[in-house]
Design an enzyme around this catalytic site. Structure first.
Site, PDB file in Angstrom:
ATOM      1  N   GLU A 112      -9.529  -1.708   5.717  1.00  0.00           N
ATOM      2  CA  GLU A 112     -10.063  -1.360   7.026  1.00  0.00           C
ATOM      3  C   GLU A 112     -11.355  -2.133   7.297  1.00  0.00           C
ATOM      4  O   GLU A 112     -12.066  -2.501   6.346  1.00  0.00           O
ATOM      5  CB  GLU A 112     -10.370   0.150   7.068  1.00  0.00           C
ATOM      6  CG  GLU A 112      -9.170   1.041   6.800  1.00  0.00           C
ATOM      7  CD  GLU A 112      -8.293   1.263   8.031  1.00  0.00           C
ATOM      8  OE1 GLU A 112      -8.318   0.426   8.958  1.00  0.00           O
ATOM      9  OE2 GLU A 112      -7.577   2.275   8.053  1.00  0.00           O
ATOM     10  N   ASP A 121       0.824  -1.211   0.000  1.00  0.00           N
ATOM     11  CA  ASP A 121       0.000   0.000   0.000  1.00  0.00           C
ATOM     12  C   ASP A 121       0.853   1.254   0.000  1.00  0.00           C
ATOM     13  O   ASP A 121       2.072   1.198   0.155  1.00  0.00           O
ATOM     14  CB  ASP A 121      -0.947  -0.014   1.213  1.00  0.00           C
ATOM     15  CG  ASP A 121      -0.233  -0.310   2.531  1.00  0.00           C
ATOM     16  OD1 ASP A 121       1.010  -0.302   2.563  1.00  0.00           O
ATOM     17  OD2 ASP A 121      -0.922  -0.549   3.532  1.00  0.00           O
ATOM     18  N   ASN A 171      -7.041  -2.384  14.725  1.00  0.00           N
ATOM     19  CA  ASN A 171      -8.444  -2.648  14.388  1.00  0.00           C
ATOM     20  C   ASN A 171      -8.591  -3.863  13.471  1.00  0.00           C
ATOM     21  O   ASN A 171      -9.664  -4.111  12.936  1.00  0.00           O
ATOM     22  CB  ASN A 171      -9.082  -1.411  13.745  1.00  0.00           C
ATOM     23  CG  ASN A 171      -8.431  -1.029  12.420  1.00  0.00           C
ATOM     24  OD1 ASN A 171      -7.505  -1.709  11.966  1.00  0.00           O
ATOM     25  ND2 ASN A 171      -8.907   0.038  11.811  1.00  0.00           N
ATOM     26  N   HIS A 208      -6.949  -4.349  10.623  1.00  0.00           N
ATOM     27  CA  HIS A 208      -6.761  -4.101   9.191  1.00  0.00           C
ATOM     28  C   HIS A 208      -5.493  -4.796   8.682  1.00  0.00           C
ATOM     29  O   HIS A 208      -4.569  -5.089   9.431  1.00  0.00           O
ATOM     30  CB  HIS A 208      -6.788  -2.603   8.849  1.00  0.00           C
ATOM     31  CG  HIS A 208      -5.553  -1.841   9.205  1.00  0.00           C
ATOM     32  ND1 HIS A 208      -5.552  -0.471   9.329  1.00  0.00           N
ATOM     33  CD2 HIS A 208      -4.274  -2.223   9.461  1.00  0.00           C
ATOM     34  CE1 HIS A 208      -4.333  -0.071   9.632  1.00  0.00           C
ATOM     35  NE2 HIS A 208      -3.539  -1.108   9.723  1.00  0.00           N
TER      36      HIS A 208
HETATM   37  P1  PGA Z   1       2.587  -1.142  12.782  1.00  0.00           P
HETATM   38  O1  PGA Z   1       1.371  -1.087  11.780  1.00  0.00           O
HETATM   39  O2  PGA Z   1       3.521  -2.200  12.264  1.00  0.00           O
HETATM   40  O3  PGA Z   1       3.216   0.224  12.725  1.00  0.00           O
HETATM   41  O4  PGA Z   1       2.033  -1.484  14.119  1.00  0.00           O
HETATM   42  C1  PGA Z   1       0.793  -2.294  11.366  1.00  0.00           C
HETATM   43  C2  PGA Z   1      -0.417  -1.997  10.531  1.00  0.00           C
HETATM   44  O5  PGA Z   1      -1.098  -0.992  10.798  1.00  0.00           O
HETATM   45  O6  PGA Z   1      -0.700  -2.790   9.619  1.00  0.00           O
END
Ligand code: PGA
Length: 240
Positions: A143, A67, A136, A138
């Site tokens: 999302e 992404d 959450n 995702h």
């Molecule tokens: P993070 O993010 O590795 O910074 O915790 C993971 C994500 O949001 O997919």
């Protein structure tokens, strides 16, 4: 889903790097599906160290990232292109023309998503897809929602993701509101998937994912549909 419990972040990163290195050694022209965020940083630093030590060759590898924020310039130090350059690509013997990240500057973001799907088809199946998991649930920027998208698409970030990512920006209002992301269908096409989670903040999402039920309220739960998924996590993320 195969769950591998690690003592700490260091062990998780070490194991992840070894799994990626194993794929690259078996297949020097492997396609790696890559993720950004704080979770995989330790894995990338180990891959860089292996490359510098002459133990791991990136010259034949192709990478595709999950992404990118939208809109964002690749020169912005919060862009995922910038992250990949500074954490991996600038430090290993990879052909940068074989590294793909969705175009955060595209004038037509929908067309950029369609072009990314075409790129993915051209490079061939991802051999190992690295994933983090959002608080959450995702995956990439898929999302929680009533319905999830199958291919690469433009999406709005949820309030909770904007808050979670604000720590990297000067202020919450500087976090881009949209992103281009591989869809759940795109991600599930990978041959194998390696998902990492550490820390207590990920516990609820990891628990829901491991319940084994499919719910669009936790996009990571759809990984239960895939035959070759490994979760590397620490005790805090697993709730132990
Ligand atoms: P993070 O993010 O590795 O910074 O915790 C993971 C994500 O949001 O997919």
């Amino acid at each position: 889903m195969k769950v591998i419990l690690c003592n700490d972040y260091e062990e998780m990163s070490e194991k992840a790097a070894r799994m990626v290195a194993d794929v690259m050694r078996q297949k020097p022209d492997a396609v790696l599906g890559l993720a950004t965020g704080s979770t995989p940083e330790g894995m990338y630093s180990r891959l860089v160290a292996m490359n510098r030590a002459g133990e791991l060759d990136f010259s034949g590898v192709t990478t595709v990232n999950l992404d990118e924020y939208y809109p964002i310039s690749p020169e912005n130090d919060q862009s995922y292109r910038y992250f990949m350059n500074t954490h991996l690509f600038d430090h290993v013997n990879i052909d940068k023309t074989r590294t793909f990240v969705p175009d955060g500057m595209a004038s037509d973001p929908e067309a950029a998503c369609a072009a990314y799907e075409e790129t993915l088809r051209q490079v061939g199946q991802v051999d190992i897809q690295i994933l983090g998991i959002g608080q959450n649930g995702h995956i990439g920027f898929n999302e929680p929602a009533e319905a999830l998208e199958v291919p690469t698409h433009v999406t709005a970030l949820t309030e909770s993701t904007i808050k979670a990512n604000a720590r990297f920006f000067a202020s919450e209002s500087d976090v881009p509101t949209h992103a281009l992301t591989m869809g759940m269908g795109t991600i599930l096409r990978a041959k194998s998937i390696l998902i990492m989670a550490n820390g207590q903040a990920k516990q609820a999402a990891v628990r829901t994912m491991l319940e084994g039920k499919l719910t669009t309220g936790c996009p990571a739960s759809l990984l239960n549909l895939h035959a070759d998924v490994t979760l590397l996590c620490d005790r805090a993320a697993l709730g132990q």
